[in-house]
Write a protein that holds these residues in place. Structure first.
Motif: not given
Ligand SMILES: Cc1cc2nc3c(=O)[nH]c(=O)nc-3n(C[C@H](O)[C@H](O)[C@H](O)COP(=O)(O)O)c2cc1C
Length: 452
Positions: A230-233, A235, A265, A281, A404
């Protein structure tokens, strides 16, 4: 009383495997430590101060007044397969010493370089642009492509330092970074690149992890694969962790095996990078071909060892094993992993909500875990902070940073998991294999045989 110099700290800290004794005096509410060189230091408002005291005084005073704690210096990890990492982000280089590696293991610099290349900065547009080749040099412990059983030292020289990027950080603390706490602890810090709080420290872990992976693959066919879940929201919810392959993971720059989700992403990270902000994430990691019986029952449960290993990574903020926090939404009958006998006569579980570990010991199913990483703290946006001289100020992060950390964190999680698993494997062999190996323990002809 004289204020401790930097040299003095260095000397104390260089004894990575030795211990200092921390004291707390409840009568005077004071706190201090006995160092490895029989000196006594005390924490005052001005930081650590040396107190003149002889050996005799040291022994009697702690017996009479003080509660003792023993503490290490936090740069070493593992018991049988023990590593110590060293070096700062903008110093001459970084690296690792591995002690306890089995002899006669085929090992080349390529085995290590392959993993370091996955960790390297500058590998894509969504990670830090710092230009480092991160070329590993094996300094000891390997001859003619084989390990000797003696300590293996691996060095990576730093090439692309830009200390000027950190002028502001010398006097203004970066919010949520380690600048303020390192100052509070040591009274000094390597400003450029954040010293040892930099992710460059993990070069040593990844290099040692490459050796651990090789041992695990050689002796158990064990495979450890991490990927960005997942990266932030955004997934990857339709992945089957049991089936994910290294090729799928390495196919894109974000290291997410679901290609469609990976592109989303990448777009999001690109957008946030251009805005000068950052994202966090989750890295998911699967361990396959795990023998049942690894781990210990009480304080050193396998999941506790894995949690400590993963939570020691910079920017990690959470750890889950198996069903993790989501399991709390289920009932026992929904959550339990029912046993059955498979076609080979092995006791297996139909589901794997335990994540391959029960009672702190591996049950032979795949181990599955997740590590949460926060958004990178150094950002190009103005934030409120405090200066080293105690004023409220503003700071905009400078320099080259990961927008990130997730894509580069993947090999780091794999390395920490490999270090735990090899250590557990060696502990299991040390403790539990003797009774089963009476006939097959071979010694060199110089020595007497242990068993007849
Ligand atoms: C792969 C990776 C890359 C990182 N890159 C950066 C970076 O470019 N800038 C930064 O401020 N922090 C970066 N970090 C995180 C810091 O090292 C970390 O936040 C800092 O040491 C404070 O420790 P803590 O977040 O664990 O409390 C990175 C972490 C990882 C795992």
């Amino acid at each position: 009383m004289t204020k401790l110099s930097f040299d003095y700290h260095t000397k104390v800290n260089s004894h990575n495997s030795s211990y200092s004794c921390l004291w707390i005096n409840p009568l005077s509410s004071s706190i201090g430590a006995y160092t490895t060189s029989f000196q006594r230091i005390r924490l005052s408002k001005r930081g650590w101060e040396r107190i003149k005291v002889g050996k005799y005084c040291l022994q009697t005073s702690y017996k009479l007044f003080y509660t003792r704690f023993y503490m290490g210096n936090g740069n070493s990890f593992g018991r049988c397969f023990r590593i110590s990492t060293w070096g700062e982000s903008h110093g001459a280089g970084v690296g690792v010493t591995v002690d306890g590696c089995p002899p006669q293991l085929p090992l080349t610099v390529d085995d290590i370089q392959r993993e370091l290349d996955r960790r390297r900065p500058g590998q894509s547009r969504i990670v830090t642009p710092r230009k480092e080749q991160d070329e590993a040099e094996i300094l000891s412990g390997v001859v003619d492509g084989q390990t000797l059983g003696t300590p293996i030292a691996i060095l990576v020289r730093n090439q692309d330092q830009r200390p000027q990027d950190y002028d502001t950080v010398a006097v203004k603390y970066r919010p949520s970074h380690a600048d303020a706490t390192y100052d509070a602890k040591y009274g000094t810090r390597a400003v450029a690149g954040g010293g040892r709080s930099s992710a460059r420290e993990t070069i040593g872990r990844v290099a040692a992890g490459a050796i651990a992976k090789k041992i695990l693959a050689t002796y158990c066919n064990m495979e450890i694969l991490g990927y960005v879940q997942r990266v932030k929201d955004i997934a990857a919810i339709h992945l089957d962790p049991d089936k994910v392959t290294l090729e799928q993971i390495e196919k894109n720059i974000v290291r997410c095996p679901d290609e469609r989700v990976a592109q989303e992403m990448i777009e999001l990270i690109d957008k946030i990078r251009r805005s000068g902000d950052s994202l966090g994430g989750v890295v998911e990691c699967i361990v396959r071909n795990v023998p049942a019986g690894l781990g210990s029952p009480v304080f050193d449960k396998l999941e506790a060892e894995l949690a400590k290993a993963c939570m020691s990574l910079p920017a990690s903020k959470g750890f889950e094993i198996g069903s993790g926090f989501s399991g709390t939404y289920m009932t026992g009958s929904e959550h339990n992993d029912e046993f059955y006998i498979d076609s080979d006569g092995r006791t297996r579980t139909r589901t794997n909500r335990s994540g391959g570990i029960q009672g702190g010991i591996s049950n032979g199913e795949n181990i599955i875990l997740r590590v949460a990483f926060k958004p990178t703290s150094t950002i190009g946006k103005v934030q409120k902070t405090v200066s080293t001289s105690g004023e409220e100020v503003e700071l905009r992060g400078k320099g080259r940073h990961d927008p990130c950390v997730l894509p580069r964190a993947v090999p780091m999680v794999e390395a920490m998991v490999a270090l735990v698993m090899v250590d557990q494997l060696m502990q299991q062999i040390a403790q539990s294999f003797l009774p089963f190996r009476r006939e097959s323990i071979a010694f060199h002809s110089l020595g007497k045989e242990l068993f007849h």
